[in-house]
Scaffold this motif. Structure first.
Motif, PDB file in Angstrom:
ATOM      1  N   UNK A 199     -65.152  56.777 -68.948  1.00  0.00           N
ATOM      2  CA  UNK A 199     -65.741  56.215 -70.158  1.00  0.00           C
ATOM      3  C   UNK A 199     -66.311  54.852 -69.817  1.00  0.00           C
ATOM      4  N   UNK A 245     -62.114  46.912 -75.909  1.00  0.00           N
ATOM      5  CA  UNK A 245     -63.255  47.038 -76.800  1.00  0.00           C
ATOM      6  C   UNK A 245     -63.362  48.454 -77.339  1.00  0.00           C
ATOM      7  N   UNK A 278     -61.293  40.288 -82.451  1.00  0.00           N
ATOM      8  CA  UNK A 278     -62.606  40.008 -83.029  1.00  0.00           C
ATOM      9  C   UNK A 278     -63.171  41.284 -83.613  1.00  0.00           C
ATOM     10  N   UNK A 291     -61.948  53.622 -77.000  1.00  0.00           N
ATOM     11  CA  UNK A 291     -62.011  52.252 -76.523  1.00  0.00           C
ATOM     12  C   UNK A 291     -61.926  52.166 -75.021  1.00  0.00           C
ATOM     13  N   UNK A 292     -62.039  50.946 -74.543  1.00  0.00           N
ATOM     14  CA  UNK A 292     -62.094  50.740 -73.112  1.00  0.00           C
ATOM     15  C   UNK A 292     -61.491  49.390 -72.788  1.00  0.00           C
ATOM     16  N   UNK A 293     -60.779  49.341 -71.689  1.00  0.00           N
ATOM     17  CA  UNK A 293     -60.212  48.066 -71.256  1.00  0.00           C
ATOM     18  C   UNK A 293     -60.935  47.616 -70.001  1.00  0.00           C
ATOM     19  N   UNK A 297     -59.740  42.640 -71.588  1.00  0.00           N
ATOM     20  CA  UNK A 297     -60.537  42.765 -72.801  1.00  0.00           C
ATOM     21  C   UNK A 297     -60.520  44.217 -73.244  1.00  0.00           C
ATOM     22  N   UNK A 317     -63.070  44.004 -80.706  1.00  0.00           N
ATOM     23  CA  UNK A 317     -62.814  43.469 -79.368  1.00  0.00           C
ATOM     24  C   UNK A 317     -61.526  42.646 -79.435  1.00  0.00           C
ATOM     25  N   UNK A 321     -66.671  42.843 -85.431  1.00  0.00           N
ATOM     26  CA  UNK A 321     -68.088  42.600 -85.716  1.00  0.00           C
ATOM     27  C   UNK A 321     -68.609  43.777 -86.513  1.00  0.00           C
ATOM     28  N   UNK A 381     -56.831  51.481 -67.384  1.00  0.00           N
ATOM     29  CA  UNK A 381     -58.237  51.085 -67.374  1.00  0.00           C
ATOM     30  C   UNK A 381     -58.883  51.413 -66.027  1.00  0.00           C
TER      31      UNK A 381
END
Lengths: 577, 170
Positions: free
Chosen positions: B20, A65, A100, A23-25, A63, A70, A102, B14
């Motif tokens: 990434x 993801x 969220x 994941x990534x922020x 955020x 998300x 999807x 982050x």
């Protein structure tokens, strides 16, 4: 200390995990400060001069993801909110958080969400930060797409009300069906049909009136799109919904919005028609103009962003209005007689808004003891008025403008715009959202209707861009606005000059003088002089300013924002990552 | 207080984690024919792609897209880059997007993000906001605001990507 170490360890660990594509922020951050100076010219009584002297606001969005998941939060702070923005934003806290998911045919959000059904007439949850408007819903949203081109949406939740939530529950269902995609037409024409239903459950206690607990609004819409033509129509009906907006009447509401466009080569034509009758739709019946709105009525007017024409912006009248907008644009290609070496772009537009043709039922509430004539009256009856077909007696607004864009040489390009407005200040400004138009109609104490404070406005804007050398450019705006109109302390003729020097990709410096030389009040024939400078590094941007600023949509240094009138120092920092 | 440490640790993670790269999220936007497509399906067959957020009322956005439009043919020939313009015009303006695009003479792929869903997911604050994606669809660079001349810097980065080089600054 131990706890701190644990937290750090966990996150060092997660850095490793994140690097393994776990994941990534990402996020963004903005903060604005304003230090106010006492300005006896624009504000003789000090009403707009805050006790705090220095006001600061900000927000941080984060955020997360990962694949189909998300999640996000937003922290907001107001110490306190800046002058001109809603003062109920006070303090700090998490105002927005959601998760969220999807996957395949499902898109599920739990927490806060934004949503729009069709053109937004029956439901539009959105935010407009410059206006301090955020009516997101806190609840659950489900979107189901059983096949390409067919969508079902269900939402339930309560609306954000500053740092709290409204008690009213908002529920909605919407479906949209794109015929070409689902039936796999070979044709280039597409037909899209949609329908939505939104209902609110409210508990209002009043000693005088019985408010309905459940109020529903439904809408049908259809769109036909061909390679050249785009025609879209939406009709909505709302059940009885008494509120202070409509003087507590039980009449149902109607709304119709049609928009169409035709594009062929470099010719573009647009046309819009609006008809709104008693369609203010809010979570709670007695609120401020921009508070707790569930629906959104497209205004069918152009949003102007040059400072002077933006002084006379239109806002939709929720209680009733009708109007149209027609637009045309053409691009004269390079090498043609009018196009010249670099081409020529021309666009023009005409928009008008009128009141509805209403016959009010009224009740006389005061009589002059000498003449025996009524001196005051109020709306009466369950429905309050009847609406007849045809234009109403009051003209609210007109906007005609024509714009020409031309590149003169390799270094110089110019945009020139002429504007002509008709501005009914009583209808547009007095009620902010045009509420309580009853006073303008003929009634007992005004048998001929009120003579509104309405006036024409003419304006010209020249925007000249000089590319001095690679990376260096100077942009000049020369604006003039002429009107006899006066609205309390606001009005009269204006002249404006803006010089903006930029060095790509990092720096800009702008100096602006707006001079209200024709104000009807002599003490307000003053200069609004301001200086702004900014530094941009990638997505981080720092801007500082000093000076007196008039009210309006303010665009400088490549960014547009809505800014209230003030005097002082400003500092703004935005970044995202 | 702990909350704050956690928050800042998250931030540090982050920020320190630029390797990434983000991709376009699976959020629906509308093409000018009214069909919904997922933003994650935007591709340029392994070539770099520029994604620019704009609106018809945003003058700097229009200036930026016009400046790039004057050079886009050369850019495409030399690097295979594609520009995707995503309008955040709301429903009162969105019907005007197609004729507006025609009147500007743009040949970009244009999409509508009417209620700013994609804009929010990508943390776009103000517009214009431009993203540069590499051939693998990863966001490798982004920029906020526009001044004349910014497009030259953008093109230098596109050329780097086309040659297979990496971009240091996000």
């Amino acid at each position: 200390m131990k706890k701190l170490l644990t937290v750090l360890l966990v996150f060092t660990g997660s850095t490793f995990l994140f690097a393994q594509n776990f994941g990534r922020i990402s996020g963004n951050f903005q903060t604005d400060f304003q230090y106010y100076l006492r300005d006896t010219l624009i504000d003789p009584l000090g009403e707009a001069y805050p006790d705090e002297r220095l006001l600061g606001t900000g927000f941080l969005n984060l955020t997360y993801q990962r694949d189909n998941f998300i999640a996000g939060i937003r922290y907001e702070n107001y110490q306190n909110n800046r002058v001109g923005l809603p003062q109920d934003y006070k303090g700090e806290g998490i105002t927005y958080r959601y998760a969220r998911f999807i996957k395949d045919k499902w898109d599920i959000t739990a927490g806060n969400f934004y949503e729009q059904f069709g053109s937004g007439i029956i439901l539009r949850a959105y935010e407009e930060r410059g206006l301090g408007l955020d009516n997101n819903l806190d609840g659950v949203r489900t979107i189901y797409t059983p096949m390409e081109g067919l969508t079902f949406k269900g939402v339930i939740g309560r609306q954000r009300n500053f740092f709290e939530k409204s008690n009213t529950i908002v529920r909605g269902f919407d479906t949209e069906w794109s015929l070409r995609n689902t039936l796999q037409w070979e044709s280039t024409t597409n037909v899209i049909l949609g329908a939505g239903l939104v209902s609110k459950f409210q508990e209002v206690t009043s000693p005088f009136y019985t408010y309905p607990q459940n109020v529903a609004a439904g809408a049908f819409r259809g769109t036909v799109i061909t390679p050249t033509l785009n025609f879209s129509a939406e009709y909505a009906y709302k059940a009885n919904d008494p509120s202070t907006d409509n003087e507590i009447i039980y009449k149902p509401g109607h709304a119709l919005y049609i928009s169409s466009s035709y594009t062929r080569g470099s010719l573009g034509l647009t046309g819009e028609i609006k008809y709104y009758d008693n369609f203010s739709f809010r979570s709670e019946p007695n609120t401020q103009p921009q508070q707790l709105l569930i629906g959104y009525l497209p205004s069918a007017t152009t949003l102007h962003t040059y400072a002077l024409p933006a002084l006379y912006s239109y806002n939709t009248s929720l209680t009733g209005e009708q109007g149209f907008q027609l637009g045309a644009s053409y691009y004269f290609k390079r090498g043609t007689p009018l196009g010249g070496k670099y081409g020529l772009k021309v666009e023009a537009s005409l928009a008008q808004s009128y009141s509805l043709n209403k016959d009010y039922e009224y009740r006389v509430t005061a009589i002059d003891s000498v003449t025996n004539l009524p001196t005051d009256s109020t709306v009466s009856g369950t429905d309050g008025y009847t609406t007849n077909f045809g234009l109403g007696p009051i003209k609210y607004f007109q906007d005609f403008h024509i714009q020409v864009k031309k590149k003169l040489s390799k270094k110089v390009s110019i945009t020139g715009t002429y504007y002509n407005f008709y501005f009914n200040s009583d209808a547009i400004r007095k009620g902010t959202a045009g509420v309580a138009d009853y006073q303008l109609y003929p009634n007992a104490d005004n048998p001929n209707g009120l003579e509104p404070n309405a006036f024409p406005v003419n304006a010209i804007v020249l925007d000249i861009l000089w590319k001095l050398k690679p990376g260096h450019s100077l942009r000049t705006e020369i604006q003039g606005l002429w009107t006899d109109g006066q609205d309390d302390r606001f009005g009269g003729d204006w002249a404006l000059l803006l010089l903006e020097y930029s060095i790509a990709p990092h720096w800009f410096l702008a100096v602006q003088d707006a001079y209200n030389y024709g104000n009807g009040l002599e003490e307000l024939q003053i200069h609004y002089l301001s200086v702004n400078a900014g530094y941009t590094l990638g997505t981080t941007r720092l801007q500082v300013g000093y000076g007196r600023q008039q009210e309006g949509v303010f665009c400088v240094g490549g960014i547009c924002r809505v800014v209230p009138a003030s005097n002082g120092f400003t500092l703004s920092l935005t970044t995202n990552f | 207080m702990k909350k704050w440490i956690a928050l800042f640790a998250l931030l540090a993670v982050s920020l320190g984690n630029t390797n990434s790269n983000g991709k376009m999220p699976d959020i629906k936007i509308k093409d000018l024919n009214g069909s919904l497509i997922s933003a994650s399906s935007l591709t340029n067959n392994g070539k770099p792609m520029v994604v620019s957020f704009w609106a018809t009322w945003c003058k700097p956005c229009v200036r930026e897209l016009n400046a790039i439009n004057e050079q886009i043919v050369d850019w495409e020939d030399e690097t295979g880059v594609k520009l995707v313009a995503i309008s955040i015009d709301d429903s009162r303006q969105s019907a005007r997007v197609r004729p507006f695009v025609a009147s500007q003479g743009w040949e970009y792929e244009v999409y509508l993000d009417e209620n700013s869903e994609l804009r929010r997911a990508l943390n776009v604050n103000n517009i214009p906001h431009t993203f540069l994606l590499n051939g693998a669809g990863e966001i490798v660079w982004q920029h906020n605001g526009y001044f004349p001349g910014d497009e030259d810097h953008l093109y230098e980065l596109v050329q780097k990507l086309a040659k297979g080089e990496t971009i240091e600054h996000k």
